[in-house]
Write an enzyme that holds these catalytic residues in place. Structure first.
Site, PDB file in Angstrom:
ATOM      1  N   HIS A  33      26.865  30.424  45.896  1.00 58.35           N
ATOM      2  CA  HIS A  33      27.587  29.260  45.383  1.00 58.35           C
ATOM      3  C   HIS A  33      27.594  29.243  43.852  1.00 58.35           C
ATOM      4  O   HIS A  33      28.609  28.935  43.226  1.00 58.35           O
ATOM      5  CB  HIS A  33      26.928  27.962  45.870  1.00 58.35           C
ATOM      6  CG  HIS A  33      27.008  27.744  47.352  1.00 58.35           C
ATOM      7  ND1 HIS A  33      25.906  27.875  48.171  1.00 58.35           N
ATOM      8  CD2 HIS A  33      28.039  27.395  48.153  1.00 58.35           C
ATOM      9  CE1 HIS A  33      26.250  27.606  49.414  1.00 58.35           C
ATOM     10  NE2 HIS A  33      27.541  27.324  49.438  1.00 58.35           N
ATOM     11  N   SER A 187      23.755  33.037  52.686  1.00 56.96           N
ATOM     12  CA  SER A 187      24.333  31.966  53.495  1.00 56.96           C
ATOM     13  C   SER A 187      23.322  30.839  53.613  1.00 56.96           C
ATOM     14  O   SER A 187      22.106  31.085  53.665  1.00 56.96           O
ATOM     15  CB  SER A 187      24.688  32.492  54.892  1.00 56.96           C
ATOM     16  OG  SER A 187      24.997  31.416  55.766  1.00 56.96           O
ATOM     17  N   SER A 188      23.827  29.616  53.683  1.00 54.59           N
ATOM     18  CA  SER A 188      22.939  28.473  53.900  1.00 54.59           C
ATOM     19  C   SER A 188      22.193  28.616  55.212  1.00 54.59           C
ATOM     20  O   SER A 188      21.061  28.143  55.357  1.00 54.59           O
ATOM     21  CB  SER A 188      23.745  27.174  53.885  1.00 54.59           C
ATOM     22  OG  SER A 188      24.339  26.970  52.613  1.00 54.59           O
TER      23      SER A 188
END
Length: 283
Positions: A33, A187-188
Site C-alpha cells: 500500500h 497482502s493484508s
C-alpha cells in the site's frame, strides 16, 4: 495529514485542489500500500487515501467481521509516507440506506461478464461490490489519478472498464506487486497465516514462475500447464480455486496468438485464500 470522516468535510477540503491522486484501501496497510502512496506522490499534488472495509464486496461466508482493522497504525504509515488526507467513512456515510444490518436497498453497478470468471466465479457479487464502492469514492474524491495494485489484477481490469464505460475523467495507474524477500505477494490476509504456513505460501508464486518460464521456452499448452500447477499445489495441501493463463489486455483465455500474457492464481492454504499473478511477454 488530515483525517476526514464525513462526505461534507471531504468535499470542503478538496474543493480547491486541482491535481488529486487517490489510493483507496481497506486498511491494515503494508509496504505494498505504501508503495502505491509513493506512486501517487509522483503523479499528484494532493494525495488522498481512503480506509473503508466495504461490506458489499464480502460474501456471506467471508471474513468481513474478522477483517483486520488497524486504524492508528495505518494512519501513522500514511503520515510517514506523505499522504495529505485520509478519508475514513463509516458504513452509513458510504451507504445512506444502510439500516444497521442490511444493504438490500443499495443501488449497485453490474460489472462486465469477465467479473464472473476467475475470482468472480467463487465470490459471486464481489466485483459488483468493488465497482460500486469505487464509483462512490470516485464521485466523492473526484481525483484526476487513481492508483491500484496489480496484485488484484482482475480488480484493476474491472475498474479500468468502469472508468472507460462511464467516461470518467480519471487516469488509472497500476502499481507493481510488492513481494516479501521469499517472493510471497504482500497482502493484508498474510496476517492470517501461521509462521509455517507463511513459509509454505511461497509455493503459489513459484508455480506461477514455473508457468512463465515454460511459456517463454515455447510451451503454449496452457491447459496442461494450469493443470500441472494445480496438481502440484493440491499435493502440497492447498485447495486450488484456479490457475489460469490469460491475455493481459482482455483477461480472456490465452491463445497461441497472444503475446502479452498474465498467469493468475487463487488458492487456500488452511483457511486463508491467497491470490497472485505475473504478467509477462510470451516472446
Amino acid at each position: 495529514m488530515q483525517r476526514i470522516h464525513t462526505v461534507k468535510e471531504l468535499r470542503s477540503s478538496l474543493k480547491a485542489q486541482k491535481n488529486i491522486a487517490f489510493v483507496p484501501t481497506m486498511g491494515n496497510l503494508h509496504d505494498g500500500h505504501i508503495a502505491l502512496i509513493s506512486l501517487a506522490k509522483q503523479h499528484g499534488d494532493c494525495v488522498v487515501a481512503s480506509i473503508f472495509v466495504n461490506p458489499l464486496q464480502f460474501g456471506p461466508n467471508e471474513d468481513l467481521a474478522n477483517y483486520p482493522r488497524t486504524l492508528e497504525a495505518d494512519c501513522k504509515k500514511l503520515t510517514d509516507a506523505g499522504a495529505d488526507i485520509v478519508f475514513i467513512p463509516n458504513v452509513q456515510e458510504m451507504y445512506p440506506d444502510f439500516d444497521g444490518e442490511h444493504l438490500n436497498q443499495t443501488m449497485t453497478i453490474t460489472p462486465p461478464p469477465i467479473a464472473a470468471e476467475l475470482c468472480g466465479a467463487s465470490r459471486p457479487g464481489h466485483f459488483s461490490g468493488v465497482a460500486t464502492v469505487v464509483m462512490k469514492l470516485f464521485n466523492l474524491v473526484m481525483p484526476q489519478i487513481a492508483i491500484f495494485g496489480k496484485k488484484d489484477f482482475q480488480q484493476v481490469y474491472v475498474i479500468k472498464e468502469l472508468v472507460r464505460q462511464f467516461n470518467l475523467p480519471i487516469r488509472i495507474i497500476a502499481g507493481d506487486t510488492v513481494r516479501e524477500t521469499s517472493g510471497l505477494a504482500m497482502s493484508s490476509r498474510n496476517g492470517y497465516l501461521t509462521p509455517a504456513q507463511k513459509a509454505e505460501a511461497t509455493q503459489l508464486y513459484q508455480c506461477l514462475v514455473n508457468i512463465v518460464h515454460a511459456v517463454k521456452q515455447g510451451n503454449t499448452r496452457f491447459t496442461d500447464l494450469e493443470q500441472a500447477a494445480s496438481q502440484t499445489l493440491s499435493q502440497q495441501g492447498w485447495l486450488v480455486d484456479y490457475i489460469s493463463v490469460r491475455a493481459a489486455s482482455t483477461l480472456k483465455p490465452a491463445t497461441n496468438q497472444d503475446n502479452e500474457l498474465i498467469v493468475l492464481a487463487a488458492a487456500k492454504l488452511g483457511s486463508t485464500r491467497l491470490i497472485d499473478n505475473i504478467d509477462f511477454c510470451a516472446k
